[in-house]
Design a protein around this motif. Structure first.
Motif, PDB file in Angstrom:
ATOM      1  N   UNK A  59      10.278  -4.081   9.466  1.00  0.00           N
ATOM      2  CA  UNK A  59      11.374  -3.154   9.298  1.00  0.00           C
ATOM      3  C   UNK A  59      12.620  -3.869   8.791  1.00  0.00           C
ATOM      4  N   UNK A  60      13.355  -3.203   7.939  1.00  0.00           N
ATOM      5  CA  UNK A  60      14.555  -3.803   7.354  1.00  0.00           C
ATOM      6  C   UNK A  60      15.797  -3.149   7.950  1.00  0.00           C
ATOM      7  N   UNK A  61      16.685  -3.925   8.533  1.00  0.00           N
ATOM      8  CA  UNK A  61      17.910  -3.345   9.112  1.00  0.00           C
ATOM      9  C   UNK A  61      18.839  -2.819   8.024  1.00  0.00           C
ATOM     10  N   UNK A  62      19.699  -1.914   8.422  1.00  0.00           N
ATOM     11  CA  UNK A  62      20.677  -1.338   7.496  1.00  0.00           C
ATOM     12  C   UNK A  62      22.075  -1.503   8.070  1.00  0.00           C
ATOM     13  N   UNK A  63      23.052  -1.678   7.177  1.00  0.00           N
ATOM     14  CA  UNK A  63      24.439  -1.872   7.592  1.00  0.00           C
ATOM     15  C   UNK A  63      25.354  -1.093   6.654  1.00  0.00           C
ATOM     16  N   UNK A  64      26.650  -1.085   6.983  1.00  0.00           N
ATOM     17  CA  UNK A  64      27.607  -0.383   6.134  1.00  0.00           C
ATOM     18  C   UNK A  64      28.849  -1.241   5.937  1.00  0.00           C
ATOM     19  N   UNK A  65      29.494  -1.024   4.797  1.00  0.00           N
ATOM     20  CA  UNK A  65      30.759  -1.681   4.453  1.00  0.00           C
ATOM     21  C   UNK A  65      31.710  -0.620   3.923  1.00  0.00           C
ATOM     22  N   UNK A  66      32.938  -0.610   4.424  1.00  0.00           N
ATOM     23  CA  UNK A  66      33.958   0.324   3.939  1.00  0.00           C
ATOM     24  C   UNK A  66      35.058  -0.467   3.248  1.00  0.00           C
ATOM     25  N   UNK A  67      35.509   0.045   2.103  1.00  0.00           N
ATOM     26  CA  UNK A  67      36.519  -0.642   1.292  1.00  0.00           C
ATOM     27  C   UNK A  67      37.775   0.220   1.202  1.00  0.00           C
ATOM     28  N   UNK A  68      38.904  -0.452   1.174  1.00  0.00           N
ATOM     29  CA  UNK A  68      40.185   0.250   1.109  1.00  0.00           C
ATOM     30  C   UNK A  68      41.187  -0.585   0.324  1.00  0.00           C
ATOM     31  N   UNK A  69      42.062   0.096  -0.423  1.00  0.00           N
ATOM     32  CA  UNK A  69      43.160  -0.579  -1.121  1.00  0.00           C
ATOM     33  C   UNK A  69      44.275  -0.815  -0.107  1.00  0.00           C
ATOM     34  N   UNK A  70      44.811  -2.013  -0.091  1.00  0.00           N
ATOM     35  CA  UNK A  70      45.851  -2.358   0.884  1.00  0.00           C
ATOM     36  C   UNK A  70      47.060  -1.440   0.712  1.00  0.00           C
ATOM     37  N   UNK A  71      47.316  -0.614   1.724  1.00  0.00           N
ATOM     38  CA  UNK A  71      48.435   0.318   1.677  1.00  0.00           C
ATOM     39  C   UNK A  71      48.230   1.491   0.744  1.00  0.00           C
ATOM     40  N   UNK A  72      46.959   1.783   0.415  1.00  0.00           N
ATOM     41  CA  UNK A  72      46.723   2.864  -0.551  1.00  0.00           C
ATOM     42  C   UNK A  72      45.421   3.597  -0.309  1.00  0.00           C
ATOM     43  N   UNK A  73      44.626   3.764  -1.342  1.00  0.00           N
ATOM     44  CA  UNK A  73      43.463   4.653  -1.346  1.00  0.00           C
ATOM     45  C   UNK A  73      42.310   4.093  -0.525  1.00  0.00           C
ATOM     46  N   UNK A  74      41.641   5.001   0.205  1.00  0.00           N
ATOM     47  CA  UNK A  74      40.379   4.669   0.863  1.00  0.00           C
ATOM     48  C   UNK A  74      39.263   4.880  -0.159  1.00  0.00           C
ATOM     49  N   UNK A  75      38.552   3.810  -0.498  1.00  0.00           N
ATOM     50  CA  UNK A  75      37.580   3.867  -1.587  1.00  0.00           C
ATOM     51  C   UNK A  75      36.233   4.421  -1.157  1.00  0.00           C
ATOM     52  N   UNK A  76      35.858   4.234   0.112  1.00  0.00           N
ATOM     53  CA  UNK A  76      34.599   4.809   0.572  1.00  0.00           C
ATOM     54  C   UNK A  76      33.706   3.807   1.268  1.00  0.00           C
ATOM     55  N   UNK A  77      32.492   4.266   1.570  1.00  0.00           N
ATOM     56  CA  UNK A  77      31.524   3.498   2.358  1.00  0.00           C
ATOM     57  C   UNK A  77      30.248   3.301   1.556  1.00  0.00           C
ATOM     58  N   UNK A  78      29.680   2.107   1.634  1.00  0.00           N
ATOM     59  CA  UNK A  78      28.372   1.845   1.047  1.00  0.00           C
ATOM     60  C   UNK A  78      27.396   1.475   2.162  1.00  0.00           C
ATOM     61  N   UNK A  79      26.151   1.877   1.989  1.00  0.00           N
ATOM     62  CA  UNK A  79      25.074   1.519   2.918  1.00  0.00           C
ATOM     63  C   UNK A  79      24.188   0.485   2.248  1.00  0.00           C
ATOM     64  N   UNK A  80      23.814  -0.529   3.012  1.00  0.00           N
ATOM     65  CA  UNK A  80      23.063  -1.653   2.468  1.00  0.00           C
ATOM     66  C   UNK A  80      21.778  -1.834   3.268  1.00  0.00           C
ATOM     67  N   UNK A  81      20.687  -2.009   2.553  1.00  0.00           N
ATOM     68  CA  UNK A  81      19.408  -2.361   3.177  1.00  0.00           C
ATOM     69  C   UNK A  81      19.226  -3.865   3.065  1.00  0.00           C
ATOM     70  N   UNK A  82      18.957  -4.526   4.194  1.00  0.00           N
ATOM     71  CA  UNK A  82      18.850  -5.985   4.258  1.00  0.00           C
ATOM     72  C   UNK A  82      17.380  -6.386   4.308  1.00  0.00           C
ATOM     73  N   UNK A  83      16.977  -7.326   3.439  1.00  0.00           N
ATOM     74  CA  UNK A  83      15.572  -7.745   3.313  1.00  0.00           C
ATOM     75  C   UNK A  83      15.294  -8.904   4.266  1.00  0.00           C
ATOM     76  N   UNK A  84      15.254  -8.561   5.569  1.00  0.00           N
ATOM     77  CA  UNK A  84      15.022  -9.603   6.572  1.00  0.00           C
ATOM     78  C   UNK A  84      13.591 -10.122   6.513  1.00  0.00           C
ATOM     79  N   UNK A  85      12.671  -9.346   5.955  1.00  0.00           N
ATOM     80  CA  UNK A  85      11.271  -9.794   5.879  1.00  0.00           C
ATOM     81  C   UNK A  85      11.064 -10.883   4.835  1.00  0.00           C
ATOM     82  N   UNK A  86      12.038 -11.064   3.901  1.00  0.00           N
ATOM     83  CA  UNK A  86      11.888 -12.097   2.862  1.00  0.00           C
ATOM     84  C   UNK A  86      12.897 -13.236   3.002  1.00  0.00           C
ATOM     85  N   UNK A  87      14.095 -12.944   3.466  1.00  0.00           N
ATOM     86  CA  UNK A  87      15.122 -13.986   3.643  1.00  0.00           C
ATOM     87  C   UNK A  87      15.750 -13.824   5.031  1.00  0.00           C
ATOM     88  N   UNK A  88      15.033 -14.128   6.096  1.00  0.00           N
ATOM     89  CA  UNK A  88      15.542 -13.872   7.460  1.00  0.00           C
ATOM     90  C   UNK A  88      16.755 -14.709   7.836  1.00  0.00           C
TER      91      UNK A  88
END
Length: 387
Positions: free
Chosen positions: A209-238
């Motif tokens: 099974x491959x774990x999943x994580x999220x990253x949220x990006x924002x402009x300093x003092x400005x716009x919230x850019x959004x969230x990305x979801x990432x699938x991590x390949x722990x079975x190949x590069x643990x």
């Protein structure tokens, strides 16, 4: 008896008998007196004002009224609604009826020279004048034919031919769209396009099974850019994935939360993860200052690929990583790939818009939140509600 030649009428413009006679109503006559009283200002200012005043009056006199009747840019999704089509049809019919009535009145007025009374009261008053009335009717008929010819030969200012062709093209599109009414409103999302691109693992099988994580990006003092979801390949590069997950969780003093994006190359990639200096020259790992590269089995085959940034010429990594905006296979066997974006392709587009050809991004952008997704069905059922 000597007959004198008839004098040519003097020109309204040059004042000479040049033959270029212009009707009185079509001539412009400049003013001879300015707006100032002659003896209240200097002669120079008096002449200058008179000249400017006549120039302005000439522009007003020569002004022409043009109607912008270019074909409108019609939106198919707007006109596919039945009630709007019916409303537009009724309005077009109403305009057509008004135009016909107006044209009838214009023809009637032109025929009678301004008199709209069509009854000839003198037609049967005296039989001896019948020939005279008959000749008069012939002249009226000739005048009517002349006016009708002028109306038919009149050329409008607007491009009637282009408008007719545009309307035919629009009808063709409408008929074609009516065959596929649902397909017009179906849009392919950027995430679907991203998933349809070649896989980063090639023919490698999924061993765990491959774990999943999220990253949220924002402009300093400005716009919230959004969230990305990432699938991590722990079975190949643990080893690499474990380092990334620990820095995401914030268990250590240093982590990815609040880390700036120190480089964005427009339409190519972004680089972040410098958790010590924030400028791309630092970084740290859970194994120490750095650790050896693991393997290069995964490839940079598409946008949204996460890979570690190599430290100089050495084959070592720390916390710094990059996310691609396009196929970057020239990095294969240089950067260790450990994950891919599975949701949030529109966020990558926003991040790319803040990039330059080289160097820092246009605005200071940082990771506002990050973490691991819980092992549940929130991603499928509730659109990452628990993240």
């Amino acid at each position: 008896m000597v007959h004198k030649k008839a004098k040519k009428p003097k020109c309204r413009i040059c004042g000479k008998g040049c033959g270029c006679y212009v009707p009185y109503k079509d001539c412009f006559f400049p003013r001879k007196e300015p707006r100032y009283i002659k003896y209240m200002v200097s002669h120079t200012k008096w002449n200058e004002d008179l000249k400017n005043y006549n120039f302005h009056l000439k522009r007003v006199f020569d002004a022409k009224c043009y109607i912008d009747a270019t074909p409108p840019n019609m939106n198919l999704t707007y006109y596919l609604q039945i009630h709007r089509l019916n409303k537009d049809t009724e309005r077009c019919s109403e305009i057509d009826r008004d135009n016909k009535k107006l044209l009838q009145k214009i023809i009637e007025i032109n025929r009678k020279g301004g008199d709209t009374d069509n009854i000839n009261t003198n037609a049967f008053m005296n039989v001896s004048q019948w020939r005279k009335n008959q000749l008069k009717m012939i002249k009226i008929d000739e005048e009517n034919k002349r006016v009708h010819g002028n109306l038919c030969d009149a050329k409008p200012y607007y491009p009637k031919k282009e408008q007719s062709l545009e309307w035919k093209r629009f009808l063709k599109k409408m008929k074609l769209s009516a065959k596929f009414p649902i397909g017009i409103f179906q849009k392919t999302s950027l995430d679907d396009v991203l998933c349809s691109q070649p896989t980063i693992s090639g023919n490698l099988e999924k061993t765990s099974e491959r774990p999943e994580c999220f990253l949220e990006f924002k402009v300093d003092g400005g716009e919230y850019l959004g969230k990305i979801l990432v699938e991590l390949y722990r079975d190949h590069v643990p080893v690499t994935v474990q380092n990334f997950m620990e820095l995401l969780s914030g268990r250590f003093e240093l982590g990815y939360k609040g880390c700036p994006v120190h480089r964005i190359v427009k339409d190519r990639y972004l680089e972040t993860g410098d958790i010590t200096k924030g400028n791309g020259t630092g970084g740290f790992s859970i194994y120490g200052e750095s650790f050896d590269e693991e393997n290069h089995s995964l490839k940079h085959t598409k946008a949204g690929v996460l890979s570690m940034v190599r430290l100089g010429t050495s084959e070592k990594n720390n916390s710094r990583f990059c996310i691609t905006f396009m196929n970057m296979q020239e990095w294969d066997r240089k950067n260790v790939v450990f994950g891919k974006v599975i949701h949030g392709a529109n966020v990558l587009t926003k991040l790319s818009s803040y990039g330059r050809r080289i160097g820092k991004p246009l605005e200071r952008i940082y990771i506002s939140r990050c973490g691991l997704l819980p092992n549940c069905n929130c991603l499928e059922e509730h659109m990452i509600k628990c993240a």
